[in-house]
Design an enzyme around this catalytic site. Structure first.
Site, PDB file in Angstrom:
ATOM      1  CG  ASP A   1       0.311   7.785  -2.221  1.00 17.62           C
ATOM      2  OD1 ASP A   1       0.989   8.474  -1.718  1.00 17.62           O
ATOM      3  OD2 ASP A   1       0.196   6.762  -2.133  1.00 17.62           O
TER       4      ASP A   1
HETATM    5  C1  GLC Z   1       0.232   4.978   0.576  1.00 17.35           C
HETATM    6  C2  GLC Z   1       2.036   6.008   0.248  1.00 17.35           C
HETATM    7  C3  GLC Z   1       2.621   5.712  -0.159  1.00 17.35           C
HETATM    8  C4  GLC Z   1       3.087   4.123  -0.528  1.00 17.35           C
HETATM    9  C5  GLC Z   1       1.484   3.532  -1.504  1.00 17.35           C
HETATM   10  C6  GLC Z   1       1.226   1.552  -1.344  1.00 17.35           C
HETATM   11  O1  GLC Z   1      -1.297   6.351   0.761  1.00 17.35           O
HETATM   12  O2  GLC Z   1       1.316   7.773   0.457  1.00 17.35           O
HETATM   13  O3  GLC Z   1       3.829   6.185  -0.015  1.00 17.35           O
HETATM   14  O4  GLC Z   1       3.665   3.801  -1.375  1.00 17.35           O
HETATM   15  O5  GLC Z   1       0.291   3.947  -0.038  1.00 17.35           O
HETATM   16  O6  GLC Z   1       0.923   1.545   0.234  1.00 17.35           O
END
Ligand code: GLC
Length: 746
Positions: free
Chosen positions: A274
């Protein structure tokens, strides 16, 4: 909806790298053995491929033109070897990219499809697959390669900010709906990223919080949905979550990311982290089983290179990660040179949204057949801010830049109803809920034929919700509105219908009795008001059912003792110094309730609830009969006949629960093991639904032995209209114990 597949299988002409003159001497991805390509890569190129490429200055200073502005991330191209950039976009309810681009007169709006929770409440895998196809097609036509979805963390507590993206308190519903979604998206040759793996069940200090979970709860509740989705749908990628599990950062968790995910479940794609903008231990992250560090920054590339040079990271591990990346990249539209249109069929996707939303809307109350509306299309007194400013979806990366959301006002007018003008004008442009006095309500009760009240709630990424007025609880203004409107309209013998436009559970027990009907609309996407009115008018007979328990009181929920529902700080701030690892519910969270999540607790302990798991009303009735079970090798096949015994056509969800023989291990009274939904049955029509339960699905996880065990003995298979409404049952036996060891503890 099979689209464009033929075009995708056009000659998979690899994008000729810009340095064509050098490509003849060099191995090309897709043309030469992958080993040759890896051998030709420099250490810098290998490290670069394992780190997201989108937040580098070359994009920020315009040196590299953003093909898809608003994209969440990209991977680094290596043109000399035929390796293209790939594009990773959010989110679960639709493609989340910028709707407008600098110097470009056209727009790039996307469809806000129904939120994940609503899709799960359809209990219809075929329907969810078709929604996945549409979302996948939008991603494809806007030039994206991987959709960062589905998001499937368990609804451990109703106040988790991101529950709207997630599916259920139950792992079987979660896994089966996720599998259908993944199959739908990937049918368009766009990949998915199953997230957030794992036990990421709160937003408060999500990047550091330590989820302290028993082995049994992990295996039976928090991992089981991911296991079902990986085994049944093979997502191209998985997203490792920010948090810790039992003290170890998930992003450095070899047992989870490699032993469980790959060795036990057979996952064969790549894992991306993430969006972590801190430098963590890149060598550990890669050896644990992350192939792509997102969103990526130079410090990570430098750290990987240094780690290889100083022996902290074996180049063989680096090469393994690079190979996993390349194998997925070879599946992408960017690698295949797909000529995306930038013009997905938004109208067709709006139609899919309207229909699919109606299938996941849940009719919670319908006193004296208030609904469907019949007779003359009278004048509606439309109360509540949300009636005029309807929410299509939630907040954060799960949001979508859509052009328009159909409000309740528009939905009613589109269906031929007139709306009380004074109210409409009163709500025009207001930001806060309006106080409705008894006298005002009385006036409206006299000049309108019914009252419709929308209660609206929003939440999302970065923050959890609170057990407060205006969040889980109604505000004083909302309570007064419900009471005054109900008193006034009931005095005139007129009906009051409440619409819940929310991404999650709210308190209902204290006020539901003063209403005649309650329609849980969730956040249904761009066609919002139309979908809801299709239910109200009976154009669509409601068939949605709850995939989570709606409690009487927040503190009835076991996890309420261990959740940051009273934390109001900003855990999103950048100074990580504020994080206190020793602080309950923000530094660490004890999952002390273990497996007793949702109905497993309420139904076993016979605790009161406002609306039970699996509950949802219809405008018709159904009878269950002729239940049979037969064992075919390692699977039980259970059939039940469902007959529409009412006077309107409708669909019925049948939930299959199993009561296991009590053994040394304490088990829930019943657990959902399968489900199915009938086709649209006319009055008097029947359909036989057949569901399968593998022997291994009957097992509970024994922590001491570190293995799944299904005891020999008699198992009761129950066909339920909800967890509290078992309509038929049949027994079958396991003649010998089933055991399945797992390879690790977490
Ligand atoms: C965020 C979220 C994730 C998302 C990623 C890209 O922190 O936790 O679900 O896909 O970043 O935006």
């Amino acid at each position: 909806m099979k689209r464009i597949l033929s075009t995708l299988f056009l000659s998979a002409a690899v994008l000729l790298p810009s340095a064509a003159q050098s490509s003849s001497a060099l191995p090309q991805l897709g043309k030469d053995p992958i080993e040759k390509v890896i051998q030709a890569m420099t250490l810098e190129e290998k490290a670069g491929l394992l780190v997201g490429d989108h937040e580098f200055d070359k994009y920020k200073n315009g040196e590299v033109k953003d093909k898809v502005p608003g994209i969440a991330g990209t991977t680094m191209p290596i043109p000399r070897l035929g390796i293209p950039t790939t594009y990773e976009t959010d989110g679960p309810a639709g493609v989340n990219i910028d709707a407008r681009r600098e110097g470009d007169s056209r727009t790039y709006f996307c469809t806000a499809f129904p939120i994940g929770t609503l899709l799960a409440c359809t209990w219809d895998q075929e329907l969810v697959r078709s929604v996945g196809e549409a979302i996948g097609n939008e991603a494809l036509e806007y030039g994206c390669d991987i959709l960062l979805a589905p998001a499937i963390n368990i609804h451990r507590n109703p106040l988790c900010g991101r529950n709207f993206e997630y599916y259920s308190e139950d792992p079987v519903v979660t896994g089966k709906i996720a599998a259908a979604y993944i199959q739908g998206v990937q049918s368009q040759n766009v990949g998915t990223s199953l997230k957030h793996f794992a036990a990421n069940n709160q937003e408060t200090y999500r990047r550091e919080n330590d989820s302290r979970v028993s082995q049994r709860a992990l295996r039976e509740i928090y991992l089981k949905g991911f296991e079902i989705a990986v085994r049944e749908a093979h997502p191209w990628t998985v997203m490792s979550s920010y948090n810790r599990i039992n003290g170890l950062s998930v992003q450095e968790h070899y047992p989870l990311l490699t032993t469980v995910l790959r060795d036990e479940w057979g996952f064969d794609g790549y894992v991306m982290t993430d969006w972590t903008r801190q430098l963590r231990n890149t060598a550990l992250q890669i050896t644990a089983g992350n192939e792509l560090l997102m969103p990526g920054f130079q410090g990570q590339i430098d750290d990987i290179i240094a780690s290889v040079k100083n022996g902290r990271l074996a180049e063989s591990d680096l090469d393994k990660a690079v190979e996993r990346m390349l194998r997925v990249i070879m599946k992408t539209p960017s690698f295949k040179g797909y000529e995306y249109s930038n013009s997905p069929d938004l109208e067709a996707h709006a139609v899919i949204t309207r229909r699919s939303a109606a299938e996941g809307i849940v009719l919670l109350k319908n006193e004296d057949k208030t609904l469907p509306l019949t007779g003359a299309k009278g004048k509606v007194a439309l109360f509540g801010l949300g009636s005029y400013d309807f929410l299509a979806t939630g907040i954060g990366s799960g949001d979508v830049n859509n052009a328009h959301v159909v409000s309740m006002l528009e939905g009613l007018v589109n269906a031929g109803y007139s709306v009380q003008e004074d109210l409409r004008d009163m709500y025009e442009g207001v930001e806060d809920e309006i106080h409705i006095s008894p006298s005002y309500a009385t006036r409206r009760a006299k000049d309108s034929d019914m009252a419709v009240i929308t209660i609206r709630r929003n939440a999302g990424e970065y923050k959890d919700r609170h057990n407060d007025e205006g969040d889980f609880l109604l505000t004083a203004t909302e309570k007064a509105m419900l009471k005054n409107v109900s008193d006034a309209f009931h005095k005139e013998g007129k009906k009051v219908i409440v619409i819940l436009n929310t991404g999650g559970v709210i308190e209902t027990a204290s006020w539901k009795d003063c209403t005649d009907a309650i329609v849980l609309a969730w956040q249904p996407g761009v066609e919002g008001g139309n979908s809801v009115v299709d239910i109200m008018t009976g154009k669509v007979n409601p068939s949605g059912k709850l995939t989570m328990t709606w409690p009487v009181d927040y503190f009835d929920i076991p996890s309420s003792q261990n959740f940051p529902h009273d934390f109001y700080g900003d855990s999103w701030r950048k100074d990580w110094k504020a994080y206190d690892p020793y602080k309950k519910n923000t530094g660490y969270t004890d999952y002390n309730e273990g497996i007793w999540v949702g109905y497993r607790y309420f139904n076993t302990k016979k605790e009161r609830v406002s609306f039970p798991f699996g509950f949802g009303m219809s405008y018709t009735t159904f009878a269950y009969s002729d239940m049979t079970v037969k064992r075919v090798k390692d699977t039980f096949k259970i059939s039940v006949k469902v007959t529409n015994t009412g006077d309107r056509e409708g669909k019925e969800v049948v939930e299959l629960y199993v009561k296991a023989p009590q053994s040394g291990m304490e088990k829930p009274e019943r657990e959902l093991k399968a489900f199915a939904k009938t086709r649209l049955l006319k009055s008097g029509e029947s359909e036989i639904l057949t569901m399968e339960v593998a022997v291994r699905d009957l097992a509970s996880f024994d922590e001491g032995l570190n293995c799944w065990i299904a005891d020999e003995g008699s198992y009761t298979f129950e066909a339920g209209a909800s967890v509290e409404d078992i309509r038929a049952e049949i027994k079958s036996a396991l003649s010998k114990k089933y055991t399945e060891k797992v390879l690790t503890r977490l």
